[in-house]
Design a protein around this motif. Structure first.
Motif, PDB file in Angstrom:
ATOM      1  N   GLU A 191       0.591  -0.946   0.090  1.00 54.71           N
ATOM      2  CA  GLU A 191       0.120  -0.026   0.009  1.00 54.71           C
ATOM      3  C   GLU A 191       0.987   1.436   0.086  1.00 54.71           C
ATOM      4  O   GLU A 191       1.699   1.644   0.515  1.00 54.71           O
ATOM      5  CB  GLU A 191      -0.984   0.215   1.299  1.00 54.71           C
ATOM      6  CG  GLU A 191      -1.813  -1.310   1.535  1.00 54.71           C
ATOM      7  CD  GLU A 191      -3.184  -1.289   2.211  1.00 54.71           C
ATOM      8  OE1 GLU A 191      -4.185  -1.297   1.454  1.00 54.71           O
ATOM      9  OE2 GLU A 191      -3.229  -0.285   3.095  1.00 54.71           O
ATOM     10  N   GLU A 228      -3.659   6.307   3.576  1.00 53.38           N
ATOM     11  CA  GLU A 228      -3.615   5.360   2.919  1.00 53.38           C
ATOM     12  C   GLU A 228      -4.020   5.734   0.974  1.00 53.38           C
ATOM     13  O   GLU A 228      -5.861   6.297   1.699  1.00 53.38           O
ATOM     14  CB  GLU A 228      -4.308   4.166   2.955  1.00 53.38           C
ATOM     15  CG  GLU A 228      -4.068   3.284   1.850  1.00 53.38           C
ATOM     16  CD  GLU A 228      -5.375   1.661   2.134  1.00 53.38           C
ATOM     17  OE1 GLU A 228      -5.170   1.604   3.603  1.00 53.38           O
ATOM     18  OE2 GLU A 228      -5.579   1.012   1.879  1.00 53.38           O
ATOM     19  N   ASN A 274      -4.023   0.579  -3.118  1.00 53.06           N
ATOM     20  CA  ASN A 274      -3.610  -0.146  -2.513  1.00 53.06           C
ATOM     21  C   ASN A 274      -2.933  -1.463  -3.208  1.00 53.06           C
ATOM     22  O   ASN A 274      -4.046  -1.207  -4.785  1.00 53.06           O
ATOM     23  CB  ASN A 274      -4.089  -1.439  -2.371  1.00 53.06           C
ATOM     24  CG  ASN A 274      -4.431  -2.197  -1.044  1.00 53.06           C
ATOM     25  OD1 ASN A 274      -2.689  -2.643  -1.384  1.00 53.06           O
ATOM     26  ND2 ASN A 274      -5.404  -3.095  -0.439  1.00 53.06           N
TER      27      ASN A 274
HETATM   28 MG    MG Z   1      -6.548  -1.017   1.547  1.00 56.24          MG
END
Ligand code: MG
Ligand code: ATP
Ligand code: MG
Ligand code: MG
Length: 478
Positions: free
Chosen positions: A173, A197, A200
């Motif tokens: 990620e 984040e 991914n």
């Molecule tokens: Mg994720």
């Protein structure tokens, strides 16, 4: 950079790398085991699981998604919407880890003049699965990410599987460091608010069997055809590129916050933490903006309010938005003001929300009206109860709050707020325990039904008929 520009660059980049651009599928998943499309990979499941021959070896998309599991996070974190758009690139037995990593790093850091997003590489952090030495080596070899900005994570964070026998594999990620104003140093392993984040990368690499849980299974071999499945949260990248505090302040969502602020006369201040006196109101405005957009997009994709399944999710979103506006002090119908604001923010990318707006708005406004009637009936009863409590100097009982919720469909947070305004405390613990009892009973009923001891279907149908009774089961807090 506006949202539509972000998605345009996404598609252009991956098409230039040989991917076929595939339009977003409906929010209503064609996979019967899923209520909604929850990720960019959902429409490609048949290819990823090799059940069907893919018509192209590489694909890219900007997929509309709904994640109701994130509903409690909305407005409180900077990054969780019930509706969002996932940009993805996919390889079906074609390129693998090395190219997936190179593409991601190049697109994020390439200059804006050159068609990229122009993120400074020094702001990027990466996680890899703890045993995936190969991924770490590829990040170090092919990008400028230094070892100290790569963190290893366990199965629960960085391993993808469906929880079924079939393909599975490690993830990697990519996070963006928003800087010391947003939290403590130390990378995504210690702070997921400062380090957001954004992307991914899933490396579908192994065949798994004997699945005991999502993190406990046997790897029985390598897949003959390895796949790449990636997902970047468009709104999260937009929040970074637009220099705003959270995804609700990006160009496709913010206009509804402004409308909610105008209607309520309360200022929106971007408050981030609960110790800020503006926080409660700001969270409400963010919830409103998120939920109104999700409702718009769900109705556009053919969902209508009901007491079960997808329609129930839509009903809950509308009710939560209306309720949040009431808590902001607005008691008249709000959707006739808010829904057009959301439409105008979304129609550039999704023209059908404008073309179909007559139908969409009719459904939404009728649902709001019905809910306002429910609230009106509950308010009368609540006012009586508050009067009695005040006269006797007692708290409003848990039973009363429960009856309001269960029989009148009157949300508990409105009960709390209105009682508090009248200076009457509520036995909230009593209410919660009655809710818990009810849930236990519902579970026992369901179990009994499943085990065939009793046929409750007639009873369930009866419940579903009452407009409010059913909500007690599934709608956790109203
Ligand atoms: Mg994720
Ligand atoms: P988080 O840990 O922040 O909840 P996630 O690990 O659940 O995210 P993934 O399942 O990896 O998210 O989805 C791929 C990408 O989609 C994420 O990296 C993120 O950018 C975006 N995303 C996921 N959930 C949401 C959401 N509720 N709202 C907006 N974007 C999201
Ligand atoms: Mg999540
Ligand atoms: Mg995550």
């Amino acid at each position: 950079m506006k949202s539509h520009e972000i998605t345009r660059r996404w598609v252009d980049y991956f098409v230039s790398k040989g991917h076929t651009a595939v339009p977003s599928a409906s929010l209503v998943s064609s996979d019967p085991s899923l209520l909604f499309t929850v990720a960019g990979m959902v429409p490609f499941i048949p290819y990823l699981t090799a059940r069907e021959e893919p018509p192209y070896p590489r694909a890219t998309s900007v997929q509309k998604c709904i994640r109701t599991g994130d509903i409690e996070e909305v407005g409180k974190t900077a990054r969780h919407g019930t509706f969002f758009q996932m940009c993805g690139n996919f390889s079906f037995g074609d390129y693998f880890k090395e190219d997936a990593i190179k593409f991601a790093f190049e697109l994020l850091t390439k200059s804006v003049d050159d068609g990229g997003y122009g993120l400074p590489a020094e702001r990027l952090w990466v996680t890899v699965y703890e045993e995936d030495d190969e991924a770490e080596r590829l990040w170090l070899t092919h990008t400028s990410i230094p070892p100290e900005r790569i963190q290893r994570m366990g199965k629960s964070d960085n391993y993808w599987s469906t929880g079924q026998p079939g393909p599975a594999g490690p993830c990697s990620e990519i996070y963006y460091d928003r800087g010391p104003a947003y939290g403590i140093e130390g990378g995504p392993a210690v702070d997921d608010n400062r380090y957001i984040e954004i992307w991914n990368l899933v490396f579908m690499q192994y065949q798994i069997e004997n699945v005991r849980s999502k993190v406990d299974f046997d790897i029985v071999g390598e897949l003959p055809k390895k796949n790449i499945d990636t997902g970047l949260g468009m709104e999260r990248l937009a929040m970074i590129l637009q220099g705003v505090e959270n995804m609700y302040e990006t160009d496709q969502v913010r206009p509804v916050i402004d409308k909610a602020s105008e209607l309520s006369g309360r200022e929106y201040t971007s408050a981030e933490t609960a110790d800020d006196p503006h926080h409660a109101d700001d969270v409400r405005m963010r919830v409103v903006a998120d939920h109104v957009r999700s409702a718009l997009m769900l109705i556009a994709d053919g969902v209508t309010p009901s007491n079960e399944g997808r329609g129930y999710v839509l009903r809950r979103l509308i009710r939560r938005a209306v309720r949040a506006m009431r808590l902001l002090g607005v008691e008249k119908p709000v959707l006739p003001e808010l829904l057009p604001a959301s439409r105008d923010a979304m129609k550039g990318v999704y023209p059908q929300v404008e073309k179909d707006f007559d139908r969409i708005s009719r459904i939404a406004y009728a649902e709001e009206k019905a809910f306002l009637r429910t609230i009106a009936a509950g308010t009368t009863r609540l006012e009586e109860a508050v009067k009695l409590s005040r006269a006797s100097g007692t708290a409003l009982s848990g039973e009363e709050a429960f009856t309001l919720h269960d029989t009148y469909g009157f949300p508990i947070d409105l009960t709390l707020e209105m009682a508090e305004e009248a200076g009457v405390p509520v036995d909230e613990a009593g209410f919660r325990s009655l809710m818990e009892d009810q849930r236990t009973r519902a579970r026992a009923d369901a179990k009994e039904k499943k085990s065939g001891h009793a046929d409750l279907s007639a009873f369930q149908e009866l419940l579903a008929e009452g407009p409010t009774v059913f909500t007690g089961y599934t709608e956790l807090d109203g």
